[in-house]
Design an enzyme around this catalytic site. Structure first.
Site, PDB file in Angstrom:
ATOM      1  CE  LYS A  53      34.088  34.852  48.183  1.00 30.87           C
ATOM      2  NZ  LYS A  53      34.338  33.516  47.625  1.00 30.87           N
ATOM      3  CD  GLN A  97      32.344  30.535  46.828  1.00 29.04           C
ATOM      4  OE1 GLN A  97      32.546  31.720  46.580  1.00 29.04           O
ATOM      5  NE2 GLN A  97      32.940  29.913  47.825  1.00 29.04           N
ATOM      6  CG  ASP A 120      39.355  32.749  43.945  1.00 26.57           C
ATOM      7  OD1 ASP A 120      39.173  33.446  44.959  1.00 26.57           O
ATOM      8  OD2 ASP A 120      38.550  31.871  43.554  1.00 26.57           O
TER       9      ASP A 120
END
Ligand code: NAP
Length: 291
Positions: A53, A97, A120
């Site tokens: 990422k 995460q 997200d």
């Protein structure tokens, strides 16, 4: 017949090149898109995902900051980190995460993130908008990536039958909603571990999406000739022919490519698209702030 392989890596890079131009425009307006990634614990797969990422951020010109926390971080400490990032005006996107360490409440952490920084797309406010048919905000990355691949390949699903295998909060359920939305117009069946006659249900479908986390579950004889097959699954399986002793496998038997019309590979299909959609959400979050 051999399926057209939908190359998520190539499409992802194309999307990132477009995003880099939007990032330049934002920087000219005095805004530097900024993603903060919180990584708690020492799960090796999470470290790889976060590194990928951050590399994507570099490709797009997005600033990324990584906050490393130990495996014994408490819920209170994690919530404080999120609160600090919420109130930091230089941060446009926050990603914690998954999985967070044992003993922490991942759902509560998701709900604590400012919805306008929820890149997200998992916050109840953002998932709620999706239920209401509002798809111009921050969408969950994997489902949004699947839709983008289908659109890029010009696959028309209007009035067609789609089966989504898996009903998770992050993949199956939001993807089913996106496929059924006006404009895509698929007729969607959601299958799960209690579904009966799943092979028969898949056989009647024009689109099968497998998001279950069970290697090679979808068999060649489950697929209608010419159907589109999207393999979201990422499973590590034993492979003694490899130096590492393992490899990545999807939820779909590889020989399905001999009968499908379009199919995504694993790796190199949905995975890179998920990261590109995270980049897209971060740029979108920065643009929404400017608007
Ligand atoms: P999850 O939360 O474990 O959900 C799995 C879903 O599959 C559940 O709804 C489960 O049903 C259903 N299921 C399990 N076995 C089944 C079977 N034999 N037939 C039909 N349905 C079955 O998993 P997830 O987070 O959605 O992830 C799914 C897979 O996608 C995993 O391999 C994950 O690593 C991968 N993934 C990939 C990406 C990417 O970027 N490519 C992103 C996210 C996830 P119940 O609800 O009845 O238990």
């Amino acid at each position: 017949m051999s399926a057209v392989i939908l190359d998520g890596k190539a499409l992802g890079l194309r999307i990132e090149a477009e995003l880099a131009e939007r990032v330049s425009a934002l920087k000219e307006s005095g805004v530097e898109p900024h993603l903060a990634v919180v990584l708690a614990g020492d799960d090796p797969a999470s470290h790889v995902y976060v590194r990928n990422k951050q590399r994507a951020c570099e490709r797009c010109g997005i600033k990324s900051t990584r906050i490393d926390l130990s495996n014994d971080v408490t819920q209170k400490e994690l919530m404080q980190v999120v609160a600090n990032l919420n109130s930091d005006d230089s941060v446009h996107g926050i990603l914690v995460q998954s999985p967070t360490p044992e003993g922490t409440d991942e759902l509560a952490i998701t709900e604590a993130i400012d919805p306008s920084k929820d890149v997200d797309g998992f916050h109840p406010a953002n998932l709620g908008k999706l239920v209401m048919g509002q798809t111009d905000g921050l969408l969950p990355c994997t489902p949004a990536g699947v839709i983008r691949m289908i659109q890029d390949a010009d696959i028309d699903l209007s009035g067609k039958k789609a089966v989504v295998m898996g009903r998770s909060r992050i993949v199956g359920m939001p993807l089913a909603l996106l496929l059924a939305q006006k404009g895509i117009d698929a007729t969607v069946t959601i299958a799960h571990s209690r579904t009966q006659d799943i092979a028969e249900i898949c056989r009647s479908a024009d689109l099968v999406v497998a998001a279950i986390g069970r290697p090679a579950t979808v068999r060649t004889d489950w697929i209608k000739p010419g159907a589109t097959v999207i393999d979201v699954g990422i499973n590590r399986v034993i492979d003694e022919s490899r130096a590492s002793g393992s490899r990545l496998a999807g939820d779909v038997e590889p020989s399905v490519k001999d009968i499908a019309g379009h199919m995504t590979p694993v790796p190199g299909g949905v995975g890179p698209m998920t990261i590109s959609m995270l980049m897209s959400n971060t740029v979108r979050a920065a643009e929404m702030r400017l608007a």
